[in-house]
Write a protein that holds these residues in place. Sequence first.
Motif, PDB file in Angstrom:
ATOM      1  N   LYS A 132       8.721  -0.178  -8.864  1.00  0.00           N
ATOM      2  CA  LYS A 132       8.078  -1.382  -9.411  1.00  0.00           C
ATOM      3  C   LYS A 132       8.654  -2.658  -8.799  1.00  0.00           C
ATOM      4  O   LYS A 132       8.535  -3.728  -9.367  1.00  0.00           O
ATOM      5  CB  LYS A 132       8.252  -1.431 -10.941  1.00  0.00           C
ATOM      6  N   THR A 133       9.265  -2.562  -7.624  1.00  0.00           N
ATOM      7  CA  THR A 133       9.912  -3.722  -7.009  1.00  0.00           C
ATOM      8  C   THR A 133       8.981  -4.459  -6.051  1.00  0.00           C
ATOM      9  O   THR A 133       9.449  -5.250  -5.245  1.00  0.00           O
ATOM     10  CB  THR A 133      11.172  -3.288  -6.241  1.00  0.00           C
ATOM     11  N   ASN A 134       7.723  -4.192  -6.109  1.00  0.00           N
ATOM     12  CA  ASN A 134       6.742  -4.861  -5.254  1.00  0.00           C
ATOM     13  C   ASN A 134       7.042  -4.601  -3.780  1.00  0.00           C
ATOM     14  O   ASN A 134       7.011  -5.501  -2.956  1.00  0.00           O
ATOM     15  CB  ASN A 134       6.725  -6.363  -5.542  1.00  0.00           C
ATOM     16  N   SER A 135       7.338  -3.310  -3.460  1.00  0.00           N
ATOM     17  CA  SER A 135       7.681  -2.963  -2.083  1.00  0.00           C
ATOM     18  C   SER A 135       6.802  -1.833  -1.544  1.00  0.00           C
ATOM     19  O   SER A 135       7.195  -1.167  -0.586  1.00  0.00           O
ATOM     20  CB  SER A 135       9.147  -2.555  -1.994  1.00  0.00           C
ATOM     21  N   LEU A 136       5.641  -1.640  -2.110  1.00  0.00           N
ATOM     22  CA  LEU A 136       4.774  -0.565  -1.631  1.00  0.00           C
ATOM     23  C   LEU A 136       4.228  -0.885  -0.243  1.00  0.00           C
ATOM     24  O   LEU A 136       3.797  -2.002   0.029  1.00  0.00           O
ATOM     25  CB  LEU A 136       3.605  -0.342  -2.588  1.00  0.00           C
ATOM     26  N   ILE A 137       4.269   0.112   0.625  1.00  0.00           N
ATOM     27  CA  ILE A 137       3.698  -0.027   1.954  1.00  0.00           C
ATOM     28  C   ILE A 137       2.236   0.383   1.913  1.00  0.00           C
ATOM     29  O   ILE A 137       1.380  -0.289   2.462  1.00  0.00           O
ATOM     30  CB  ILE A 137       4.476   0.846   2.967  1.00  0.00           C
ATOM     31  N   TRP A 138       1.963   1.473   1.247  1.00  0.00           N
ATOM     32  CA  TRP A 138       0.592   1.964   1.144  1.00  0.00           C
ATOM     33  C   TRP A 138       0.390   2.625  -0.210  1.00  0.00           C
ATOM     34  O   TRP A 138       1.341   2.926  -0.921  1.00  0.00           O
ATOM     35  CB  TRP A 138       0.273   2.948   2.270  1.00  0.00           C
TER      36      TRP A 138
END
Length: 181
Positions: free
Chosen positions: A7-13
């Motif tokens: 949930k750290t706003n670090s999704l790549i895809w």
Amino acid sequence: FNSPLDKTNSLIWTTKNTTTTKDSAFNIMTHQSLGIEWLCLENSPCHDTIPHSIFAPEFFFKVLVSNRGVDKSTYCDHQLIFLLHIHGLPLSAERALFILMVSFIVFIGLVSLYIIFCLLLTPMVKACNILRWKINNIITSESYYTYKSSSRIFSGTSGTKSRASSSIGSSISSKVVEGNQ
């Protein structure tokens, strides 16, 4: 990176459908899946990449694919690690807005210069023609006066001879006229 639990706003895809494993640690993809959506969110390593040349930045992602916890047709756990070559990732909103504003300003500047050029072309052509006419007049008058003064110098000696011959001619003609009378 890229865990659905992150949930750290670090999704790549992410996958377009949200099917995950029981522990929600991995996305499940099937042949019915709609595909992958590339996000490159703010804390991901591919966020807001700046191109260092005219080509789009390229990334190589190491992807682990497994059937663990998904496929019950076999007792074997299959794992495949492969490199995924990605290019043309989305820009951040700030950089996209900056590029849009710079492009807009350059476009408006070029259009303004074109309009100013079109408006000033006729007066500038007239001014150049007047200036050229004045320069030609100055050159012509200078060459006329130079020609006039140089012809006076050359005709000065012949002028005295012609005056003398004309005075002699006039005295002879006056004597002839007196003689006839």
